[in-house]
Write an enzyme that holds these catalytic residues in place. Structure first.
Site: not given
Ligand SMILES: Cc1ncc(COP(=O)(O)O)c(C=O)c1O
Length: 387
Positions: A221, A250, A136
């Site tokens: 990532d 995040k 993702f």
């Protein structure tokens, strides 16, 4: 709540399936809703509130900063941006930082950087990036294309050209996917949204060998795994690897929107003035927040606590007869067929425990990194009751 629901439906685009709860305030690992009910937060806004809620140092730094300046743009030097870049660089194997506002934007930046790097070397044909099933990387067209999950693509085609998929942790398939056009391999060390699936060390080794042999870039990532989540500041530090590009977001801002890209000197050179940018990227507000988060999280005792408490959570879940996956405080468990993760998460919420779902009937635990063993014990006992 009835009113919130009605107004939400009237005024907001309906792209989220929301629980009928709204929070009013938070403190540490606890959240309080508009009716005064207390919740133990073991999701941290999906791996965002790394220092928990209303951390005094974070609140103070942000408060003091907003009284002075929030934003000036990147037309000017931004001292806290330089400080955060220095902290990220000095605590990683990379040399340069770029700031943006989200994980998707960080990944878009990485995709552009790969293309520009090869273009500048006279190898513009190496535009292709290989990503993996179950990964993702975000919702913008580029990062969505990099997300090798067909369910997210439906209705949004044509996607970006130049992204190719291979099955995760499948060495043979990866080797077959490489072509003369391949420029980079992009992956998560632990696929978060895809189901908390860790990378197989052998597979990672193969990625490194292929990258070296074919002169490919490795893009990690670390939007979810980064900034202490796995018990190290960056997940790559669990392995014998230095990625060429790392994307972050995040947890970096502790709740203030921020994204970042770290890379090597040689690659960074491709982003000359005018080639890339982001209006809000690295502004005063997000940078003072990131600075506090980094000051706290990069302490060795903080990270060893994450590691230790993560192991504690892992073992507690094992005691329930489950098989947890993940590292540090990024933990997932697949539930037996007869228990639907979505239902379990909903029931947990009713009982005052916030947890999340992930791919493959998985329940995800992403608590604030400051969670204690007692709080973990409390959360797991509620979870056990529900199961
Ligand atoms: C690994 C990973 N990359 C990228 C993203 C996208 O980040 P954002 O929602 O900030 O765009 C996410 C979000 O869940 C993620 O987990």
């Amino acid at each position: 709540m009835k009113e919130f629901k009605q107004l939400s439906e009237k005024y907001l685009i309906g792209n989220y399936a929301r629980f009928d709860v709204a929070f009013e305030r938070g403190e540490g690992v606890y959240l309080y809703d508009t009716e005064g009910k207390k919740y133990l937060d073991m999701l941290s806004g999906i791996a965002v509130n790394s220092l928990g809620h209303s951390h005094p140092k974070l609140v103070n730094a942000i408060t003091e900063q907003v009284k002075k300046l929030i934003h000036t743009s990147n037309l000017f030097h931004i001292p806290p941006q330089i400080e955060v870049a220095k902290m990220l660089v000095e605590n990683s194997c990379l040399d340069k930082a770029f700031f943006c506002n989200s994980g998707a934007e960080a990944n878009e930046t990485a995709i552009k950087l790969v293309r520009k790097y090869f273009y500048d070397r006279g190898e513009a044909h190496k535009y292709e990036i290989i990503t993996f099933t179950g990964g993702f990387h975000g919702r913008t067209i580029g990062s969505l294309t990099a997300t090798a999950q067909p369910k997210y693509h439906e209705g949004f085609k044509p996607l970006l050209q130049g992204i190719k998929y291979a099955p995760f942790n499948d060495i043979k398939a990866l080797k077959e996917a490489i072509t003369p056009n391949t420029g980079a391999i992009m992956f998560e060390f632990i696929q978060g949204e895809g189901g908390v699936n860790p990378i197989d060390p052998q597979f990672l080794q193969t990625i490194q060998e292929i990258a070296k042999e074919k002169n490919l870039l490795i893009v990690a990532d670390e939007v979810q795994t980064g900034i202490g989540r796995t018990g190290k500041l960056f997940a790559y530090q669990h392995y014998n690897i230095c990625p060429d590009i790392i994307t972050l977001a995040k947890g970096l801002g502790g709740g203030v929107p921020v994204g970042a890209v770290l890379t090597k000197e040689e690659i960074a050179k491709s982003f000359t003035p005018g080639t890339h940018g982001s209006t809000f990227g690295g502004n005063y507000l997000s940078m003072v927040a990131s600075k506090v988060v980094l000051q706290e999280v990069s302490k060795s005792e903080f990270l060893s606590n994450v590691e230790e408490n993560g192991r504690f959570l892992f073992n507690k879940l094992k005691e329930l007869g489950l098989s947890p996956r993940g590292k540090g405080l990024m933990v997932g468990v697949s539930l037996p067929e007869d228990k639907k993760a979505q239902e379990v998460v909903k029931k947990a919420l009713e009982k005052g425990l916030i947890i999340g779902t992930a791919g493959g009937n998985t329940v995800r635990f992403l608590p604030p990194l400051i969670i204690t063993k007692e709080e973990i014990e409390k959360g797991v006992s509620i979870f056990k009751e529900i199961l």
